[in-house]
Design a protein around this motif. Sequence first.
Motif, PDB file in Angstrom:
ATOM      1  N   GLU A 422      -4.757 -33.713  95.022  1.00 30.20           N
ATOM      2  CA  GLU A 422      -3.658 -34.608  94.632  1.00 30.20           C
ATOM      3  C   GLU A 422      -4.020 -35.364  93.357  1.00 30.20           C
ATOM      4  OE1 GLU A 422      -1.102 -38.344  96.495  1.00 30.20           O
ATOM      5  OE2 GLU A 422      -2.529 -37.226  97.733  1.00 30.20           O
ATOM      6  N   HIS A 423      -5.296 -35.687  93.208  1.00 30.65           N
ATOM      7  CA  HIS A 423      -5.740 -36.423  92.025  1.00 30.65           C
ATOM      8  C   HIS A 423      -5.774 -35.514  90.800  1.00 30.65           C
ATOM      9  CE1 HIS A 423      -7.813 -39.419  89.626  1.00 30.65           C
ATOM     10  NE2 HIS A 423      -8.780 -38.526  89.365  1.00 30.65           N
ATOM     11  N   ASP A 424      -6.273 -34.314  91.007  1.00 29.86           N
ATOM     12  CA  ASP A 424      -6.316 -33.321  89.924  1.00 29.86           C
ATOM     13  C   ASP A 424      -5.523 -32.104  90.380  1.00 29.86           C
ATOM     14  OD1 ASP A 424      -8.070 -34.641  88.026  1.00 29.86           O
ATOM     15  OD2 ASP A 424      -9.654 -34.333  89.529  1.00 29.86           O
ATOM     16  N   PRO A 425      -4.193 -32.096  90.128  1.00 27.42           N
ATOM     17  CA  PRO A 425      -3.341 -31.043  90.704  1.00 27.42           C
ATOM     18  C   PRO A 425      -3.585 -29.642  90.148  1.00 27.42           C
ATOM     19  CG  PRO A 425      -2.099 -32.407  89.178  1.00 27.42           C
ATOM     20  CD  PRO A 425      -3.436 -33.040  89.306  1.00 27.42           C
ATOM     21  N   ILE A 426      -4.184 -29.538  88.999  1.00 30.58           N
ATOM     22  CA  ILE A 426      -4.367 -28.217  88.379  1.00 30.58           C
ATOM     23  C   ILE A 426      -5.787 -28.105  87.846  1.00 30.58           C
ATOM     24  CG2 ILE A 426      -3.652 -26.676  86.501  1.00 30.58           C
ATOM     25  CD1 ILE A 426      -0.883 -27.847  86.711  1.00 30.58           C
ATOM     26  N   PHE A 427      -6.390 -26.945  88.128  1.00 32.06           N
ATOM     27  CA  PHE A 427      -7.690 -26.610  87.558  1.00 32.06           C
ATOM     28  C   PHE A 427      -7.562 -25.294  86.798  1.00 32.06           C
ATOM     29  CE2 PHE A 427      -8.788 -29.231  91.223  1.00 32.06           C
ATOM     30  CZ  PHE A 427      -9.652 -30.147  90.648  1.00 32.06           C
ATOM     31  N   MET A 428      -8.386 -25.169  85.805  1.00 33.12           N
ATOM     32  CA  MET A 428      -8.458 -23.898  85.077  1.00 33.12           C
ATOM     33  C   MET A 428      -9.822 -23.282  85.300  1.00 33.12           C
ATOM     34  SD  MET A 428      -7.705 -22.916  81.090  1.00 33.12           S
ATOM     35  CE  MET A 428      -9.015 -23.895  80.404  1.00 33.12           C
ATOM     36  N   ILE A 429      -9.792 -21.999  85.642  1.00 34.48           N
ATOM     37  CA  ILE A 429     -11.039 -21.259  85.848  1.00 34.48           C
ATOM     38  C   ILE A 429     -11.207 -20.278  84.696  1.00 34.48           C
ATOM     39  CG2 ILE A 429     -12.252 -19.592  87.288  1.00 34.48           C
ATOM     40  CD1 ILE A 429     -11.022 -20.843  89.699  1.00 34.48           C
ATOM     41  N   ASN A 430     -12.389 -20.307  84.098  1.00 32.54           N
ATOM     42  CA  ASN A 430     -12.767 -19.330  83.067  1.00 32.54           C
ATOM     43  C   ASN A 430     -13.871 -18.447  83.622  1.00 32.54           C
ATOM     44  OD1 ASN A 430     -12.674 -22.190  81.028  1.00 32.54           O
ATOM     45  ND2 ASN A 430     -11.062 -20.674  81.065  1.00 32.54           N
ATOM     46  N   ILE A 431     -13.594 -17.158  83.662  1.00 31.56           N
ATOM     47  CA  ILE A 431     -14.618 -16.178  84.064  1.00 31.56           C
ATOM     48  C   ILE A 431     -15.095 -15.500  82.785  1.00 31.56           C
ATOM     49  CG2 ILE A 431     -15.098 -14.108  85.420  1.00 31.56           C
ATOM     50  CD1 ILE A 431     -12.819 -14.950  87.268  1.00 31.56           C
ATOM     51  N   ILE A 432     -16.389 -15.641  82.517  1.00 26.81           N
ATOM     52  CA  ILE A 432     -16.928 -15.263  81.208  1.00 26.81           C
ATOM     53  C   ILE A 432     -17.908 -14.106  81.382  1.00 26.81           C
ATOM     54  CG2 ILE A 432     -18.174 -16.094  79.173  1.00 26.81           C
ATOM     55  CD1 ILE A 432     -17.256 -18.961  80.240  1.00 26.81           C
ATOM     56  N   ASN A 433     -17.596 -13.019  80.728  1.00 27.13           N
ATOM     57  CA  ASN A 433     -18.426 -11.815  80.795  1.00 27.13           C
ATOM     58  C   ASN A 433     -19.119 -11.617  79.455  1.00 27.13           C
ATOM     59  OD1 ASN A 433     -19.554  -9.346  81.455  1.00 27.13           O
ATOM     60  ND2 ASN A 433     -17.674  -8.201  81.044  1.00 27.13           N
ATOM     61  N   ASP A 434     -20.431 -11.619  79.485  1.00 24.46           N
ATOM     62  CA  ASP A 434     -21.204 -11.416  78.257  1.00 24.46           C
ATOM     63  C   ASP A 434     -21.038  -9.959  77.799  1.00 24.46           C
ATOM     64  OD1 ASP A 434     -22.977 -11.278  76.189  1.00 24.46           O
ATOM     65  OD2 ASP A 434     -24.703 -12.046  77.302  1.00 24.46           O
ATOM     66  N   ILE A 435     -20.384  -9.789  76.663  1.00 25.88           N
ATOM     67  CA  ILE A 435     -20.145  -8.421  76.146  1.00 25.88           C
ATOM     68  C   ILE A 435     -20.868  -8.222  74.817  1.00 25.88           C
ATOM     69  CG2 ILE A 435     -17.925  -8.147  77.318  1.00 25.88           C
ATOM     70  CD1 ILE A 435     -16.555  -8.846  74.665  1.00 25.88           C
ATOM     71  N   THR A 436     -21.928  -9.012  74.617  1.00 32.85           N
ATOM     72  CA  THR A 436     -22.666  -8.910  73.354  1.00 32.85           C
ATOM     73  C   THR A 436     -23.207  -7.500  73.147  1.00 32.85           C
ATOM     74  OG1 THR A 436     -23.305 -11.226  73.596  1.00 32.85           O
ATOM     75  CG2 THR A 436     -24.528  -9.914  71.990  1.00 32.85           C
ATOM     76  N   GLU A 437     -23.815  -6.952  74.211  1.00 31.29           N
ATOM     77  CA  GLU A 437     -24.383  -5.610  74.096  1.00 31.29           C
ATOM     78  C   GLU A 437     -23.281  -4.578  73.903  1.00 31.29           C
ATOM     79  OE1 GLU A 437     -27.244  -2.781  73.683  1.00 31.29           O
ATOM     80  OE2 GLU A 437     -27.464  -4.970  73.723  1.00 31.29           O
ATOM     81  N   ARG A 438     -22.164  -4.777  74.642  1.00 30.50           N
ATOM     82  CA  ARG A 438     -21.054  -3.834  74.496  1.00 30.50           C
ATOM     83  C   ARG A 438     -20.498  -3.866  73.076  1.00 30.50           C
ATOM     84  NH1 ARG A 438     -15.584  -4.959  77.598  1.00 30.50           N
ATOM     85  NH2 ARG A 438     -14.941  -5.722  75.547  1.00 30.50           N
ATOM     86  N   LYS A 439     -20.384  -5.062  72.518  1.00 33.86           N
ATOM     87  CA  LYS A 439     -19.893  -5.193  71.154  1.00 33.86           C
ATOM     88  C   LYS A 439     -20.840  -4.535  70.160  1.00 33.86           C
ATOM     89  CE  LYS A 439     -15.973  -7.406  71.213  1.00 33.86           C
ATOM     90  NZ  LYS A 439     -14.765  -6.851  70.587  1.00 33.86           N
ATOM     91  N   ARG A 440     -22.146  -4.691  70.455  1.00 34.44           N
ATOM     92  CA  ARG A 440     -23.132  -4.058  69.588  1.00 34.44           C
ATOM     93  C   ARG A 440     -22.987  -2.538  69.645  1.00 34.44           C
ATOM     94  NH1 ARG A 440     -27.320  -6.198  71.714  1.00 34.44           N
ATOM     95  NH2 ARG A 440     -27.320  -8.044  70.384  1.00 34.44           N
ATOM     96  N   MET A 441     -22.797  -2.033  70.866  1.00 35.86           N
ATOM     97  CA  MET A 441     -22.617  -0.585  71.021  1.00 35.86           C
ATOM     98  C   MET A 441     -21.296  -0.120  70.396  1.00 35.86           C
ATOM     99  SD  MET A 441     -25.354   0.426  72.379  1.00 35.86           S
ATOM    100  CE  MET A 441     -24.861   2.116  72.713  1.00 35.86           C
ATOM    101  N   GLU A 442     -20.248  -0.952  70.565  1.00 35.96           N
ATOM    102  CA  GLU A 442     -18.962  -0.600  69.940  1.00 35.96           C
ATOM    103  C   GLU A 442     -19.088  -0.553  68.420  1.00 35.96           C
ATOM    104  OE1 GLU A 442     -16.199  -3.465  71.354  1.00 35.96           O
ATOM    105  OE2 GLU A 442     -15.873  -2.453  73.279  1.00 35.96           O
ATOM    106  N   LYS A 443     -19.855  -1.497  67.874  1.00 25.99           N
ATOM    107  CA  LYS A 443     -20.062  -1.505  66.429  1.00 25.99           C
ATOM    108  C   LYS A 443     -20.805  -0.249  65.978  1.00 25.99           C
ATOM    109  CE  LYS A 443     -22.054  -4.243  62.678  1.00 25.99           C
ATOM    110  NZ  LYS A 443     -22.854  -5.451  62.334  1.00 25.99           N
ATOM    111  N   LYS A 444     -21.847   0.098  66.761  1.00 27.86           N
ATOM    112  CA  LYS A 444     -22.594   1.317  66.428  1.00 27.86           C
ATOM    113  C   LYS A 444     -21.699   2.550  66.539  1.00 27.86           C
ATOM    114  CE  LYS A 444     -27.255  -0.228  67.663  1.00 27.86           C
ATOM    115  NZ  LYS A 444     -28.417   0.024  68.549  1.00 27.86           N
ATOM    116  N   LEU A 445     -20.872   2.549  67.601  1.00 30.31           N
ATOM    117  CA  LEU A 445     -19.955   3.675  67.781  1.00 30.31           C
ATOM    118  C   LEU A 445     -18.966   3.757  66.628  1.00 30.31           C
ATOM    119  CD1 LEU A 445     -18.843   5.990  69.503  1.00 30.31           C
ATOM    120  CD2 LEU A 445     -17.439   4.306  70.715  1.00 30.31           C
ATOM    121  N   LYS A 446     -18.449   2.593  66.227  1.00 34.09           N
ATOM    122  CA  LYS A 446     -17.503   2.574  65.115  1.00 34.09           C
ATOM    123  C   LYS A 446     -18.165   3.067  63.836  1.00 34.09           C
ATOM    124  CE  LYS A 446     -14.189  -0.454  62.803  1.00 34.09           C
ATOM    125  NZ  LYS A 446     -13.635  -1.829  62.723  1.00 34.09           N
ATOM    126  N   GLU A 447     -19.421   2.602  63.615  1.00 39.42           N
ATOM    127  CA  GLU A 447     -20.151   3.061  62.430  1.00 39.42           C
ATOM    128  C   GLU A 447     -20.392   4.563  62.494  1.00 39.42           C
ATOM    129  OE1 GLU A 447     -23.643   0.687  62.495  1.00 39.42           O
ATOM    130  OE2 GLU A 447     -22.661  -1.104  61.647  1.00 39.42           O
TER     131      GLU A 447
END
Length: 750
Positions: A422-447
């Motif tokens: 009742e005090h805080d009627p709405i919450f926001m949830i952020n689910i964070i997936n580390d995709i640093t390695e995937r981005k690195r691989m995507e960059k290599k794939l793109k190259e």
Amino acid sequence: MGEGVLMLHDLFINVTILISFLLIIGQIFKNNSFDHRQALKVQFLLGIAFGLLGIILMMFTIRITDNIIIDLRNISIICAGILGGPISAVFATILIAFFRLIYFGINTASIIAHFVALIIGLGTAYIATMKLSRRNKFIFMFLFSMLISSTALRYLIENKNGLEETVFFYWAVYILGIVLGYYTTKYIISANSNYKNMLYYRMMADNLSDTILTYKAGGKIIFVSPQVEQLSGYTQEELVGTSFYKYIYHEDIESLKKAFLNNVKTKDISTQVFRIKCKDDKYVWVELSMKVMRSNDNSIEQIICVIRDISARKEIENELRISNARFKAIFDNAGLGIVVRDNNEKIIEANTAYFHMLGYSKDEINHLSGINRFKGDEEIVDIFNKLYNDECTLCKSENCYIGKNNERICAEVTSTLIPGTEHDPIFMINIINDITERKRMEKKLKESEERFRVAFDSAVIGMCLAHINGKFFRANQALCDLLGYSQDELLNINFEQITHYDDKEKEIALVEKLLSGEIPHFILEKRYIHKNGKIIWAILGISIVYDAGNKPLYLVGQIQDITLRKFAEHELLKAKDKAEKLATVDFLTGTLNRRAFEERFNVEFSRAEREKLNMSIILADIDFFKKVNDTYGHQVGDIALQKFAQCIVNMCRPYDFVGRHGGEEFVICLPEVTSEQAIMIAERMRKAVENLHINFQNNQEKINITASFGVSSYKKVNGENINNLILRADRAMYKAKNKGRNRVCTEEDD
């Protein structure tokens, strides 16, 4: 009274024929646009159809009096001009005009009617080309045809007293026919347009990813698009005619009916989410947009619905609304970073994975409670506003965070709102997936893909990618230049269409071995057919690309042009053949030279000796040849030698062979020939030479020559050899010389 009834009867038949035929034509050509854009073939067919209409109308005439009959054939010409254009009008006119002469005979009336039809047809065709509306064209065509027809009637009707009455009736009938023809053609054009629009909307419905469904007010389904089978498992045929409510989850029926009633009142498009029952008895969540369609009397005619599968979204929503205990377990043990924020975007709680992703330890986490955001969270405010304003229920974004040690961390963030306290009627949830390695691989794939693209497109040899069935889906410019096709043209054909017929079977067999795994790749020299028809030689290298499951994906081909090399090889072979021929053939007479003759003669002699076969030779010498040279010159002597050699060769069998033994002396080898047969052959040669005329000085002078022939045959005795055989033939030839020349002798002759 009787004439009036008969006229009305005839008029009714003509009008019925006119309208029926127009409707039939409209139905037959419903797929065509009745304007100048239609194909020439369609215009001709319309001309034939309206020509037939005019012919039928001529056969069912309207009798005004016992002597005067009229028909509505000119209306068919006008309709042809309106619906088919000038070509249809002209073609219909030709059929009608010539049928008038053939059917009614050649007389004054027929001839005038013939030319009247032609004039009206040409006028109609001209008006059809004018930039006028259809109605104005109809009016001009009508007035023009009436003017021509009325003029002809005045000329044909001998009783001038009945002229006005006849013209009146003609005008009345013609106006009635024109009005009916106009509105009928207008209806046909409108129906044609409606039909094409219906096909267009049907095509749109069939190709939408969403399902289109139409049902009556009582729930009876009258139409459903093909996508329904993918959504529910039911086919169109299974659903049409059944009740829509039969497939709705029982708990959702009432809410859907309320939404329907609300839609009836507001007349707006309403959207509802509910569950439908699939053929396999499972339920899927769908989102339905509903619009009520009413008839002219404002009664409900049908309800049109657009249905979208939202099962995936509902599953996510349900997963996000799990119990606090389960959420806590997942929150604490998740390998993904999870952040809970209040409605001020302030971090209330974050799991260990989130802080570890940013490089913080557990001890440091305790000192960070109450922090608003880290670097990379700048978009949180916008995402929260979108979620709060119901612009989306689940937002996905890619953020770039800066960790504790200033390292760059790429993350995929999934955000949603959940109800709170009742005090805080709405919450926001952020689910964070580390995709640093995937981005690195995507960059290599793109190259890597860019390197491949540059290498592929810039290669000096032809390169292509083809489906397993051989159809190209990518080709570089070098291949296009090699084969003469543009890229668009090349992507619409397969390799068999540009492969030389003699090379197809071999290449197909190699491709089959490649696809079956018998060989990893292959290299083949083959011929391609250039776009202009010329043959191109190339080295083709084919390999295959597999997916992760070792299933063939596509073929990679490399094609190198070797046409010039093949040409050079061909020229080299020709030069080699020429050199070999020069080494074995006497350049003047075309017969074998002495060395070549002796080599082949040795082979034949060995075969005769080995297999105990007969063999004979003939030694021939031109008589008084020195006198020919001394009298006419060596040039004429050369001609004589050539003619003599050709004459001897022509008398030989395919497996006999002739050689120049020296000077004007020639030797002929006759395998498997007895002495008696050889003498007969030599005699035929002698006579042929005796009858030979040698022309020179541009055929103004000629000489005759003779020759002496010596024959010897292989003796199946010990001590027989090649030299003895030739020596006996030489002695026999000189014996022929001594006996007066121009004769055949053997050594045994006296």
